[in-house]
Every structure is written in C-alpha cells, then in structure tokens.
Design a protein around this motif. Sequence first.
Motif, PDB file in Angstrom:
ATOM      1  N   ALA A 212     -39.077 -29.462 114.833  1.00  0.00           N
ATOM      2  CA  ALA A 212     -38.106 -30.508 115.128  1.00  0.00           C
ATOM      3  C   ALA A 212     -38.637 -31.883 114.738  1.00  0.00           C
ATOM      4  O   ALA A 212     -37.941 -32.680 114.104  1.00  0.00           O
ATOM      5  CB  ALA A 212     -37.754 -30.477 116.610  1.00  0.00           C
TER       6      ALA A 212
ATOM      7  N   ASP B 109     -33.526 -25.512 116.828  1.00  0.00           N
ATOM      8  CA  ASP B 109     -34.349 -26.697 117.104  1.00  0.00           C
ATOM      9  C   ASP B 109     -34.275 -27.686 115.942  1.00  0.00           C
ATOM     10  O   ASP B 109     -34.162 -28.901 116.133  1.00  0.00           O
ATOM     11  CB  ASP B 109     -35.808 -26.292 117.329  1.00  0.00           C
ATOM     12  CG  ASP B 109     -36.039 -25.662 118.687  1.00  0.00           C
ATOM     13  OD1 ASP B 109     -35.133 -25.710 119.531  1.00  0.00           O
ATOM     14  OD2 ASP B 109     -37.136 -25.104 118.899  1.00  0.00           O
TER      15      ASP B 109
ATOM     16  N   ASN C 117     -41.932 -24.790 117.906  1.00  0.00           N
ATOM     17  CA  ASN C 117     -40.629 -25.335 117.546  1.00  0.00           C
ATOM     18  C   ASN C 117     -40.601 -26.859 117.609  1.00  0.00           C
ATOM     19  O   ASN C 117     -39.859 -27.502 116.873  1.00  0.00           O
ATOM     20  CB  ASN C 117     -39.553 -24.770 118.476  1.00  0.00           C
ATOM     21  CG  ASN C 117     -39.354 -23.291 118.251  1.00  0.00           C
ATOM     22  OD1 ASN C 117     -39.462 -22.824 117.134  1.00  0.00           O
ATOM     23  ND2 ASN C 117     -39.062 -22.561 119.309  1.00  0.00           N
TER      24      ASN C 117
END
Length: 466
Positions: free
Chosen positions: A51, A89, A47
């Motif tokens: 991001a 995220d 994740n």
Amino acid sequence: MKRTKMSKVLSAALSATMICTFGGCSVVTSDPVETQSVSSETTSIENTTVAETVVEAENTEPALSGELEIQIFTNETDAANNAWNSIIDAFEAQTGVKVVRNMGSQINTEMDTRWMQGNAPDVVLLNGGGINADVLQSSGLLMDISDIMNHGYVYGTDQLIKDSIGDNLVTVSDDGAIYRAPILRSTKGIWYDADYLKQLGIDEPTHYSEFVEAGKEAVEAGTSALTYPGQYPSYCLGGLIYPAMAAYGQEYFDQLGKADPEAFKSQNMTDILQRYSDYCANDGFIMPSTSTLDHTSSQIKWLNHEATFITVGLWLPDEVRSSTSDDFKMTFGLSPLIADNQPTTAVFSTIPVAVSKDAKNVENAEAFVRFLYTDAVQSALMAGLSQISVLNTLDYAEATKNADPAVATAMEAAAAAENQVYDHISWGDVGTVFGNVINDLTLGNITVEEAQAQLIEAAEKEQTNK
C-alpha cells in the motif's frame, strides 16, 4: 501505450504473493467447484508495504472517496486469500477508497440473505460454492456493465479493456447487455508424471490413437491408464469430453451448450461417445473404484501411480503439493480424446466479477473492476488462483517467473492450444445427465446408442422447458 508507475511498482510488491502461492499445499477435501481455489499453507505478506509503495505512484485517475463493499469467495487459509488482500490493499492505497471485505469459503452462502433482501455488496466474484451466477442475472440483480467492457480503460492506462481481452471471453446476454467481467480463464485436461511415462517408454499423448497406445503400455507395466473423481464426473467431462466436442468448432460446441437436440444426434457426438466407450472397454484402462472416488482420493491414488492419467483443472499442483514426491514431474496435457486429424483443443470457462444492480458505490465499483485488468493484478490473480489471465497484452514468461514450473507450463500449454473454444452457457440438467452417462460408459453399463439417446432426450426436455 501509456502506463503509470503503479503497474510496475505493484508488480514488484505483489511478487511476495506469487512466491507464497507456490510455497506448499496439502491435499484437502473441499467443495469440488468447477473453478475452485486451492488450499495452501499461508505465508504472511507485507500488505502495508504494498500500500505504501503504491501511494507514491503517479495517479492519472480521477480522485475517489468513500467505500466499496465486495464479496470474494476464497478459502480462509489459502494463497488466493493473500493475493486478494494484497490487491485490495493496493486499490485502497491508490484510490483512497475504504474497501469493506466479505471474504471466506462460506461467504457466498452467508451473503445469500442480503442479496434476497436487496442489500447486496457493490462487487461480487462469481465463483465458488454457494453462488449461482445465472440465477443472479436472470433475477435482475446484476448491473449491465456494457459501458465498462466496451468503453472503459484499464485502470491508470489509455488501454481499452476490450482491446486487452479477446471478444470471445465476454458473454453478451440475449438482451444485448453484459453483466459479467471475465478476469481469469479456467480449463481442464489430463495430468501425468512425465518422468514416469519416460521410464515406462510411453509417449505423451495428444490425440486418440496415442492415448490408446499409452493406455496399453501403462497396463502392460502394471498400472491403470486413467482415473477421475467418479463422484464428480464434471472433471472427466471438462478434461476429456468437452474438448473433444469443441474440437469440431465453437459453433458446434455452442449448439451442444444450448441443448440443441440435433447437435446431440449428430455423427460428431456418436464418434466422441464411441471413442470414449472403446477406450474404457480396454481391459485395465480404468482404475478400479474410479466411479466411487471423490477428487481427493482419486488424486492420492494417481500420485501413487495407481493410474497414469487423471482429469483435473490447472489448480492441481498447488492442491497436492505437500503430497507430491520430489521425483514426480507433474505435467499437464490437453484432452487426447480428439481424433488424430483434429487440432489440439482447450475449452475455457471464465471466472468473472459483477456489479450489483443496487450498488451503493457505483463509481468505486467500476474503478475496482478496471483495476483488476492491470498487468500486476492479473499476475497476482494467476498466481493466487492458479488460473490463466484474460489479458492478451500480458508477458506470460514474466508473470509466471515465480510460479511452480508445473503450473507455469500448464498455463502455457493451455494458452497455446491450436483451437480455443469458450464455454459461456450453463449446462443445467443436460450437464447432470451427461455426467451420469459418462459414468455409465466408464463402467460399461450402457451402450453408445443408449448413452446418445439419453442425451438427446435430455436436450429435447430442456427445449420443452424453455
């Protein structure tokens, strides 16, 4: 149409989520919610990479700050959990908003007290066990989001949300307000092993006469024609009966959903009940013990070819992945209980999100709702929850390229139905009576006349209680 780089970048980053979704599942006993998420073995997703990549994308949206609190039902170890976390995220990285996550299979029950105390989260997914969207709405706990749905843009684009989804997907309340933002579509039908049918010389049925003929050939081959989780007759209602009702059109289906006694008295209803009763009356068509089965046991028996057809939703392939043999060609079909001269029909319900009436971070909540309509997020939700996107702008071939073929073709079949009808109404007590009636017809315990009389009585009682 102008789109930012964010959509493309997020799409690539979320492909890991989509691959994980179809990486393997097991049959588990879980709450048989109408639009349930499925159990799956969990593969970790990077994740942070998602991001960091999104941060580099062009941002055409106003700057945001502060927090956003959300309530998302999902089993703790399933692919839906991974999909939602990746999406959140990415939203945090794109906006700078800190998202407080309330997630899990029991989260709706756990958050009940906070809703009653007037301390609800900003955004809630109206899905899963332990939540009643109708009660939240009727209690005045949801915000009117008409402005978002009528005038809001898909996040980061100049595409209006209302132009990206069909009008019939949005539920407008009696007071003209919109409280629910549909983000996915769900439907049920029949599932079968296409290779097994081919071995038995059975044609895949699309209409009633073909359904009966397929049943006869299945019995001759030594197996039953149909099973469903008798403990939860909503599976049979959704997979066979409701589409047969909807084949007569959206207006007629809406009349039934509103418990109009005249609709239940109609010849249409008589014909539907008669077709189903006649089908079940054929010797050997209904698999023994069907009325006592839960959704897991019915699926296991079906996987062992003790029955040829089973009524379930689109999530089935993921739910039974680890129990499915390599030579089992899992295939989805629309309800074949429709008359031979009727169009193929799918009944769609929606999986919506809502904003709390007392939301503390309204601007952030609205941005998150709009973010859920981006192509990349919709693709990830389709994969993680095994349901169909609400977007009419989405490239389905691209969105499902990493999907299991059974899921991809099921979504394609449902989306290609000649007649698409939407179920926006809670069936309430009428739905409960309907389920009992269907079980009794399956067992041959009541006649069509008795079944129809019970439905009419339930509808009349519903009208009296309004």
